[in-house]
Motif scaffolding. Structure first.
Motif, short mmCIF file in Angstrom:
data_model
loop_
_atom_site.label_atom_id
_atom_site.label_comp_id
_atom_site.label_asym_id
_atom_site.label_seq_id
_atom_site.Cartn_x
_atom_site.Cartn_y
_atom_site.Cartn_z
N LEU A 82 0.82 -1.20 0.00
CA LEU A 82 0.00 0.00 0.00
C LEU A 82 0.86 1.26 0.00
O LEU A 82 2.02 1.24 0.42
CB LEU A 82 -0.91 0.01 1.25
N SER A 83 0.24 2.35 -0.48
CA SER A 83 0.90 3.65 -0.44
C SER A 83 0.53 4.35 0.85
O SER A 83 -0.05 3.72 1.76
CB SER A 83 0.36 4.48 -1.62
N LEU A 84 0.85 5.62 0.93
CA LEU A 84 0.54 6.39 2.14
C LEU A 84 -0.12 7.70 1.72
O LEU A 84 0.33 8.33 0.77
CB LEU A 84 1.83 6.73 2.89
N GLU A 114 7.17 7.16 13.36
CA GLU A 114 8.49 6.68 12.89
C GLU A 114 9.09 7.66 11.90
O GLU A 114 8.37 8.44 11.28
CB GLU A 114 8.33 5.34 12.13
N PHE A 115 10.40 7.57 11.72
CA PHE A 115 11.03 8.32 10.64
C PHE A 115 10.49 7.82 9.31
O PHE A 115 10.21 6.62 9.16
CB PHE A 115 12.55 8.09 10.61
N LYS A 116 10.37 8.73 8.34
CA LYS A 116 10.10 8.26 6.98
C LYS A 116 11.45 8.31 6.24
O LYS A 116 11.90 9.35 5.78
CB LYS A 116 9.08 9.16 6.27
N ILE A 117 12.11 7.15 6.22
CA ILE A 117 13.45 7.06 5.63
C ILE A 117 13.34 7.36 4.14
O ILE A 117 12.46 6.85 3.47
CB ILE A 117 14.03 5.63 5.83
N THR A 121 11.39 1.37 -1.18
CA THR A 121 10.71 0.26 -0.51
C THR A 121 11.18 -1.07 -1.05
O THR A 121 11.34 -1.22 -2.26
CB THR A 121 9.20 0.37 -0.78
N ARG A 137 9.47 -2.47 -4.81
CA ARG A 137 8.03 -2.27 -4.66
C ARG A 137 7.33 -2.39 -6.01
O ARG A 137 6.23 -2.93 -6.12
CB ARG A 137 7.79 -0.88 -4.08
N ARG A 170 8.23 -5.62 4.91
CA ARG A 170 8.67 -4.56 4.00
C ARG A 170 9.53 -3.59 4.78
O ARG A 170 9.41 -3.46 6.00
CB ARG A 170 7.50 -3.89 3.32
N GLU A 172 12.68 -0.15 4.13
CA GLU A 172 13.21 0.91 3.26
C GLU A 172 14.71 0.68 3.10
O GLU A 172 15.43 0.63 4.09
CB GLU A 172 12.95 2.28 3.91
N TYR A 224 10.09 -2.08 8.58
CA TYR A 224 9.08 -1.35 9.34
C TYR A 224 7.68 -1.93 9.30
O TYR A 224 6.76 -1.38 9.89
CB TYR A 224 9.02 0.10 8.86
N ASP A 225 7.45 -3.06 8.62
CA ASP A 225 6.07 -3.55 8.57
C ASP A 225 6.04 -5.04 8.26
O ASP A 225 6.85 -5.51 7.46
CB ASP A 225 5.30 -2.79 7.47
N LYS A 288 1.26 5.83 12.60
CA LYS A 288 0.53 4.59 12.38
C LYS A 288 -0.26 4.25 13.64
O LYS A 288 0.27 4.35 14.76
CB LYS A 288 1.49 3.43 12.12
N TRP A 307 -5.30 3.83 8.43
CA TRP A 307 -4.75 3.84 9.79
C TRP A 307 -3.30 4.39 9.82
O TRP A 307 -2.61 4.26 10.82
CB TRP A 307 -4.75 2.44 10.38
N ALA A 308 -2.89 5.00 8.72
CA ALA A 308 -1.54 5.58 8.72
C ALA A 308 -1.53 6.79 7.81
O ALA A 308 -2.37 6.91 6.90
CB ALA A 308 -0.53 4.54 8.23
C1 LIG Z 1 2.91 0.01 6.01
C2 LIG Z 1 2.61 1.44 5.57
C3 LIG Z 1 1.74 1.43 4.31
C4 LIG Z 1 1.87 2.16 6.69
C5 LIG Z 1 3.90 2.17 5.32
N1 LIG Z 1 4.17 2.55 4.05
C6 LIG Z 1 5.34 3.17 3.78
N2 LIG Z 1 5.53 3.55 2.47
C7 LIG Z 1 4.34 3.44 1.59
C8 LIG Z 1 4.35 4.49 0.57
N3 LIG Z 1 5.55 4.42 -0.20
C9 LIG Z 1 5.46 4.67 -1.54
N4 LIG Z 1 6.61 4.60 -2.26
C10 LIG Z 1 6.55 4.85 -3.57
C11 LIG Z 1 5.32 5.16 -4.19
C12 LIG Z 1 4.18 5.22 -3.39
N5 LIG Z 1 4.25 4.96 -2.06
C13 LIG Z 1 6.80 4.42 0.54
C14 LIG Z 1 6.76 3.48 1.73
C15 LIG Z 1 6.29 3.41 4.83
C16 LIG Z 1 7.54 4.01 4.65
C17 LIG Z 1 8.38 4.18 5.75
C18 LIG Z 1 9.71 4.78 5.56
N6 LIG Z 1 10.02 5.23 4.35
O1 LIG Z 1 10.53 4.84 6.50
C19 LIG Z 1 7.93 3.75 7.05
N7 LIG Z 1 8.72 3.91 8.16
N8 LIG Z 1 6.73 3.18 7.20
C20 LIG Z 1 5.91 2.99 6.13
N9 LIG Z 1 4.73 2.38 6.36
#
Ligand SMILES: CC(C)(C)c1nc(N2CCN(c3ncccn3)CC2)c2cc(C(N)=O)c(N)nc2n1
Length: 329
Positions: A82-84, A114-117, A121, A137, A170, A172, A224-225, A288, A307-308
């Motif tokens: 999933l995306s965010l 959490e940090f968004k590194i 993915t 991904r 999954r 990063e 992270y998941d 989250k 939920w995130a």
């Molecule tokens: C499991 C969920 C979906 C809640 C989730 N999704 C993430 N992402 C989704 C969107 N992503 C994405 N990437 C490319 C195109 C569209 N969406 C990039 C990763 C997360 C990325 C990080 C991070 N970077 O550190 C993190 N600590 N937790 C994440 N948790």
């Protein structure tokens, strides 16, 4: 050397290498020089070559294998990645919190922040505790098989610490800032094009067809998941992260658990200012819901979980360095 002796030495070497990996990558406190570390791995490879029956799937010698690939195979993820959704302000976060609280009927909601590194993915799939596939991904449903490149990353376990039938996680993949600067210096010297930022450098490194090149790029993966788990029961995201640490993954230690949005917002503001002190780049924070039964209640749209949410830091206006101006003058 006889087989029995070799068996003892191989076991001792694997233990010692594992200790140094943990010290170097998790505690960021190297306990041995690179040269001494390489000697240990070389001795292990020599013993495994002399006694092939001593090779095990989790041996460090199994990390840099394979010849260069012709291309990458497609891998369909067991669950779509999933995306965010994005938040850009405190108000966005408060309306996210309001929506979540409504949807769970007014119950108390606790978040993990959490940090968004700022990397790319990757999805790692384990069967009977052994790493089977590592993939990008891709479009969220189908990615590229980059298993042999991900195996070169010391903090990606080749074998999990406790038995589990199926585990899909999954994380990063990223390149620490120091490694990025060093790589660009080397490329500049070699007349090769430099990478614009650590995320591009990490992506370019994982798309290398030759695993020896990927192995030289000092990549890391923060997991992270848990996408799918058959073999343990977990009730909160906090427990999931502890489970992943126990299984041997590198999980980011900096995380904040709270139900108070004022505290959450000030924690995010703190890191928005302090992120330049981190040894890797982050482009925001991820909020989250901690309780997994509340996550199930909230569900997901076709693209992203309800939920995130990702809080994106304001894009960096390019910080013109004095030296640049001097040159122009
Ligand atoms: C499991 C969920 C979906 C809640 C989730 N999704 C993430 N992402 C989704 C969107 N992503 C994405 N990437 C490319 C195109 C569209 N969406 C990039 C990763 C997360 C990325 C990080 C991070 N970077 O550190 C993190 N600590 N937790 C994440 N948790």
């Amino acid at each position: 050397m006889k087989l029995e002796e070799a068996k003892k030495r191989v076991h001792a070497l694997k233990e010692e290498i594992q200790v140094h990996n943990r010290a170097y990558y998790e505690l960021d406190r190297p306990t041995i020089s690179d040269a001494e570390y390489d000697l240990l791995v070389r001795e292990l490879v020599a013993l495994e070559t002399a006694f092939p029956e001593l090779v095990t799937p989790d041996s460090p010698s199994q990390r840099v294998g394979g010849k260069p690939l012709e291309g990458f195979k497609a891998v369909r993820h067991r669950e779509p990645l999933l995306s965010l959704g994005n938040a850009f302000s405190g108000e966005d976060l408060l309306s996210f919190h309001h929506r979540v609280t409504q949807a769970v009927g007014g119950d108390k909601v606790e978040y993990v922040v959490e940090f968004k590194i700022d990397g790319l993915t990757v999805a790692l799939s384990y069967q009977n505790s052994l790493l089977v596939t590592g993939a990008t991904r891709g479009d969220g449903e189908v990615g590229e098989d980059i298993t042999q490149n991900l195996k070169t990353i010391a903090t990606v376990p080749l074998q999990l610490n406790s038995p589990v039938a199926v585990l899909e996680v999954r994380g990063e993949a990223f390149m620490p800032k120091k490694a990025f600067l060093r790589l660009n210096e080397d490329r500049e010297e070699a007349g090769a094009p430099v990478f614009a930022n650590p995320r591009n450098a990490a992506a370019g490194s994982l798309r290398q067809l030759d695993p020896k090149v990927a192995a030289s790029r000092q990549l890391q993966v923060f997991v992270y998941d848990i996408l799918y788990l058959d073999g343990a029961s977990i009730d909160t995201h906090g427990e999931a992260l502890k489970y992943l640490e126990q299984q041997g993954f590198l999980v980011n230690q900096e995380r904040f658990c709270s139900g108070d949005m004022e505290q959450v917002i000030s924690y995010i503001r703190h890191w928005s200012e302090k992120r330049h002190e981190l040894p890797y780049e982050i482009d925001g924070m991820v909020l989250k819901v901690n309780d997994l039964s509340q996550r199930r209640e909230l569900g997901a749209t076709s693209k992203a979980p309800r939920w995130a949410i990702a809080y994106k830091f304001p894009a960096e206006q390019a910080r013109t360095r004095v030296t640049d101006i001097m040159v122009r003058v």
